[in-house]
Design a protein around this motif. Structure first.
Motif, PDB file in Angstrom:
ATOM      1  N   ASP A  68       0.367  -1.015   0.133  1.00  0.00           N
ATOM      2  CA  ASP A  68       0.055  -0.203  -0.186  1.00  0.00           C
ATOM      3  C   ASP A  68       0.717   1.282  -0.053  1.00  0.00           C
ATOM      4  OD1 ASP A  68      -0.513   0.481   3.674  1.00  0.00           O
ATOM      5  OD2 ASP A  68       0.649  -0.131   2.436  1.00  0.00           O
ATOM      6  N   GLN A 143      10.288  -4.425  -1.740  1.00  0.00           N
ATOM      7  CA  GLN A 143       9.142  -3.588  -2.592  1.00  0.00           C
ATOM      8  C   GLN A 143       8.248  -4.670  -3.325  1.00  0.00           C
ATOM      9  OE1 GLN A 143       9.981   0.551  -4.307  1.00  0.00           O
ATOM     10  NE2 GLN A 143       8.706   0.836  -4.395  1.00  0.00           N
ATOM     11  N   THR A 145       4.892  -4.086  -5.408  1.00  0.00           N
ATOM     12  CA  THR A 145       3.828  -3.736  -6.129  1.00  0.00           C
ATOM     13  C   THR A 145       2.801  -4.010  -6.646  1.00  0.00           C
ATOM     14  OG1 THR A 145       5.646  -2.258  -6.363  1.00  0.00           O
ATOM     15  CG2 THR A 145       3.573  -2.196  -7.832  1.00  0.00           C
ATOM     16  N   PRO A 146       0.948  -3.712  -6.316  1.00  0.00           N
ATOM     17  CA  PRO A 146       0.195  -4.461  -6.604  1.00  0.00           C
ATOM     18  C   PRO A 146       0.175  -4.822  -8.062  1.00  0.00           C
ATOM     19  CG  PRO A 146      -0.264  -2.874  -4.530  1.00  0.00           C
ATOM     20  CD  PRO A 146       1.324  -2.867  -5.357  1.00  0.00           C
ATOM     21  N   HIS A 149      -2.627  -4.899 -14.204  1.00  0.00           N
ATOM     22  CA  HIS A 149      -2.805  -5.010 -15.245  1.00  0.00           C
ATOM     23  C   HIS A 149      -2.934  -6.405 -15.544  1.00  0.00           C
ATOM     24  CE1 HIS A 149       1.285  -5.776 -14.882  1.00  0.00           C
ATOM     25  NE2 HIS A 149       1.137  -6.441 -15.509  1.00  0.00           N
TER      26      HIS A 149
ATOM     27  N   VAL B  60      10.340  -2.094 -12.393  1.00  0.00           N
ATOM     28  CA  VAL B  60       8.483  -2.293 -11.611  1.00  0.00           C
ATOM     29  C   VAL B  60       8.085  -0.786 -11.996  1.00  0.00           C
ATOM     30  CG1 VAL B  60       6.527  -3.054 -10.876  1.00  0.00           C
ATOM     31  CG2 VAL B  60       9.590  -4.389 -10.378  1.00  0.00           C
ATOM     32  N   ASN B  61       6.840  -0.952 -12.192  1.00  0.00           N
ATOM     33  CA  ASN B  61       6.256   1.033 -12.984  1.00  0.00           C
ATOM     34  C   ASN B  61       5.059   0.423 -11.666  1.00  0.00           C
ATOM     35  OD1 ASN B  61       7.275   1.275 -15.410  1.00  0.00           O
ATOM     36  ND2 ASN B  61       6.194   0.100 -16.280  1.00  0.00           N
ATOM     37  N   ASP B  62       3.949   1.549 -11.624  1.00  0.00           N
ATOM     38  CA  ASP B  62       3.135   1.622 -10.324  1.00  0.00           C
ATOM     39  C   ASP B  62       1.749   0.534 -10.518  1.00  0.00           C
ATOM     40  OD1 ASP B  62       2.376   5.121 -11.085  1.00  0.00           O
ATOM     41  OD2 ASP B  62       2.157   3.086 -12.184  1.00  0.00           O
ATOM     42  N   ASP B  63       1.781   0.442 -11.898  1.00  0.00           N
ATOM     43  CA  ASP B  63       1.026  -1.017 -12.241  1.00  0.00           C
ATOM     44  C   ASP B  63       1.304  -2.222 -11.945  1.00  0.00           C
ATOM     45  OD1 ASP B  63       0.517  -0.937 -15.826  1.00  0.00           O
ATOM     46  OD2 ASP B  63       2.708  -1.238 -14.415  1.00  0.00           O
ATOM     47  N   GLY B  64       2.552  -2.582 -11.611  1.00  0.00           N
ATOM     48  CA  GLY B  64       2.959  -3.208 -11.407  1.00  0.00           C
ATOM     49  C   GLY B  64       3.668  -4.493 -12.695  1.00  0.00           C
ATOM     50  N   SER B  65       3.425  -3.438 -13.964  1.00  0.00           N
ATOM     51  CA  SER B  65       4.300  -4.102 -15.135  1.00  0.00           C
ATOM     52  C   SER B  65       5.674  -4.149 -14.832  1.00  0.00           C
ATOM     53  CB  SER B  65       3.474  -3.535 -15.937  1.00  0.00           C
ATOM     54  OG  SER B  65       3.762  -1.619 -15.758  1.00  0.00           O
ATOM     55  N   VAL B  66       5.889  -4.764 -15.343  1.00  0.00           N
ATOM     56  CA  VAL B  66       7.491  -4.525 -15.943  1.00  0.00           C
ATOM     57  C   VAL B  66       7.777  -3.699 -16.854  1.00  0.00           C
ATOM     58  CG1 VAL B  66       8.515  -6.242 -14.350  1.00  0.00           C
ATOM     59  CG2 VAL B  66       8.505  -6.972 -16.235  1.00  0.00           C
ATOM     60  N   ARG B 126       5.528   5.260  -3.334  1.00  0.00           N
ATOM     61  CA  ARG B 126       6.848   5.196  -3.076  1.00  0.00           C
ATOM     62  C   ARG B 126       7.912   4.915  -4.133  1.00  0.00           C
ATOM     63  NH1 ARG B 126       7.712   7.165   2.248  1.00  0.00           N
ATOM     64  NH2 ARG B 126       5.505   6.934   2.622  1.00  0.00           N
ATOM     65  N   PHE B 127       9.039   4.569  -3.782  1.00  0.00           N
ATOM     66  CA  PHE B 127       9.829   3.856  -4.129  1.00  0.00           C
ATOM     67  C   PHE B 127      11.560   4.364  -4.353  1.00  0.00           C
ATOM     68  CE2 PHE B 127      13.794   7.502  -5.405  1.00  0.00           C
ATOM     69  CZ  PHE B 127      12.487   8.720  -5.402  1.00  0.00           C
ATOM     70  N   ILE B 128      12.011   2.378  -4.262  1.00  0.00           N
ATOM     71  CA  ILE B 128      13.344   2.595  -3.949  1.00  0.00           C
ATOM     72  C   ILE B 128      13.795   2.329  -5.377  1.00  0.00           C
ATOM     73  CG2 ILE B 128      14.712  -0.082  -2.605  1.00  0.00           C
ATOM     74  CD1 ILE B 128      12.255  -0.337  -0.875  1.00  0.00           C
ATOM     75  N   ASP B 144      11.741  -0.013  -8.532  1.00  0.00           N
ATOM     76  CA  ASP B 144      10.459   0.109  -8.381  1.00  0.00           C
ATOM     77  C   ASP B 144       9.312   0.834  -7.560  1.00  0.00           C
ATOM     78  OD1 ASP B 144       8.983  -3.135  -6.837  1.00  0.00           O
ATOM     79  OD2 ASP B 144       7.816  -0.852  -7.841  1.00  0.00           O
ATOM     80  N   ALA B 145       8.607   1.326  -8.368  1.00  0.00           N
ATOM     81  CA  ALA B 145       7.251   2.444  -8.107  1.00  0.00           C
ATOM     82  C   ALA B 145       6.079   1.430  -7.020  1.00  0.00           C
ATOM     83  CB  ALA B 145       6.659   2.726  -8.389  1.00  0.00           C
ATOM     84  N   THR B 146       5.344   1.839  -5.902  1.00  0.00           N
ATOM     85  CA  THR B 146       4.195   1.689  -5.370  1.00  0.00           C
ATOM     86  C   THR B 146       3.544   2.954  -4.489  1.00  0.00           C
ATOM     87  OG1 THR B 146       4.760  -0.519  -4.272  1.00  0.00           O
ATOM     88  CG2 THR B 146       3.181   0.559  -3.432  1.00  0.00           C
ATOM     89  N   PRO B 147       2.078   2.973  -5.339  1.00  0.00           N
ATOM     90  CA  PRO B 147       1.471   3.968  -5.715  1.00  0.00           C
ATOM     91  C   PRO B 147       1.064   4.381  -4.075  1.00  0.00           C
ATOM     92  CG  PRO B 147       0.468   2.681  -7.222  1.00  0.00           C
ATOM     93  CD  PRO B 147       1.429   2.019  -6.297  1.00  0.00           C
ATOM     94  N   VAL B 148       0.736   5.391  -2.997  1.00  0.00           N
ATOM     95  CA  VAL B 148       0.638   5.230  -1.782  1.00  0.00           C
ATOM     96  C   VAL B 148      -0.791   5.014  -1.366  1.00  0.00           C
ATOM     97  CG1 VAL B 148       1.662   6.821   0.377  1.00  0.00           C
ATOM     98  CG2 VAL B 148       2.934   6.487  -1.646  1.00  0.00           C
TER      99      VAL B 148
END
Lengths: 149, 150
Positions: A68, A143, A145-146, A149, B60-66, B126-128, B144-148
């Motif tokens: 999250d 990390q 990530t959900p 897609h 890794v994008n914020d939608d989980g795609s690579v 949030r990214f690492i 990698d990015a994850t939506p907060v």
């Protein structure tokens, strides 16, 4: 005589290079196998709440970003595992890239947690960074990530 | 013997100070590279991005795609032709760097804007980013990015 010495020197150099290459490949294969094993150990430790095992896997300065977007320290992550009802953690796929003393693991996980009495399944992509320190690999960053897609 | 002990102590302290200074120098370097990345992305400078991203980068994008490095650079180039579709990155809200010898972990929060299904959006991620010192330079080997959401 000089020609013979030159040839012997070239052969010796070739031998050293080939040995180094095989050694490096073997080291990288070893590293990959070790890190993969640690990833699986992590999954099991979470499900069985083996806090001692988890503590050994992570560096004390671990940076952990949850699915999250929340940022957790090692202590906060361990506390979450201790309090959560984690039913299952499966790794659907996993690859390891080794960069000398650094290994980056990426893959897809599926975790089932019981929240408010109901199972919640989360599927996401993960990236974990491991560093070889002393005589062991420790995870310094993780990390999730959900997958949308 | 009485002289040696203080000398050893002094050398040890110097070594620790040197490591700390090295860590600070490295942190500054990584921060500069992160800023370069941000600027290069906004400007569509794929040449600059090419130098700071490892060829085997895990992205890794914020939608989980690579994406591979090539795919990412192509998308940056393509977005220059269609500016409206490009996800804009505002300057990082925060950035922290941890050094582990020849590995650096940069983490922070980025605000991104874009258009999705014809509607503008703004969200925080949030990214690492994992950087490795290779061949005399720092390159990013994973991002990698994850939506907060909270």
């Amino acid at each position: 005589m000089r020609a013979v010495i030159k040839i012997l020197a070239s052969v010796a150099l070739l031998f050293v290079l080939v040995t180094l290459a095989f050694s490096q490949a073997s080291d990288e294969s070893s590293a990959r196998a070790r890190v993969l094993a640690l990833e699986h150990a992590w999954n099991q430790a979470e499900v069985f709440k083996d806090m001692k095992a988890l503590d050994a896997l992570f560096d004390n300065a671990l940076v952990y970003v949850d699915y999250d977007g929340s940022l957790l320290t090692k202590a906060e992550f361990l506390a979450h595992v201790k309090s959560a009802h984690i039913d299952q953690v499966i790794t659907e796929s996993m690859t390891v890239e080794v960069f000398n003393n650094t290994a980056v693991v990426s893959g897809i996980y599926r975790a089932t947690e019981i929240e408010h009495g109901k199972p919640v399944v989360r599927r996401g992509r993960f990236v974990d960074t491991w560093v070889f320190r002393g005589s062991t690999w420790v995870c310094v960053a993780a990390q999730a990530t959900p997958i949308l897609h | 013997m009485k002289v040696i002990a203080p000398l050893v102590l002094l050398l040890s302290l110097s070594s620790v100070a040197s490591v700390a200074q090295d860590d600070n120098t490295t942190k500054s370097k990584i921060v500069a590279l992160e800023q370069l990345w941000n600027q290069a992305y906004k400007a569509g400078d794929t040449k600059a991005l090419d130098t700071i991203l490892d060829n085997g980068i895990v992205l890794v994008n914020d939608d989980g795609s690579v994406q591979t490095k090539a795919e990412f650079l192509a998308s940056v180039k393509e977005s220059q032709n269609e500016p409206a579709s490009q996800q804009q990155q505002v300057a990082p809200e925060s950035l922290n760097v941890h050094i582990f010898n020849t590995t650096a972990i940069a983490t922070g929060v980025l605000k991104v804007k874009g258009i999705e299904n014809g509607k503008p959006y703004t969200r925080r991620e949030r990214f690492i980013d994992t950087w490795v010192y290779k061949g005399g330079t720092w390159v990013c080997v994973a991002t990698d990015a994850t939506p907060v959401l909270h």
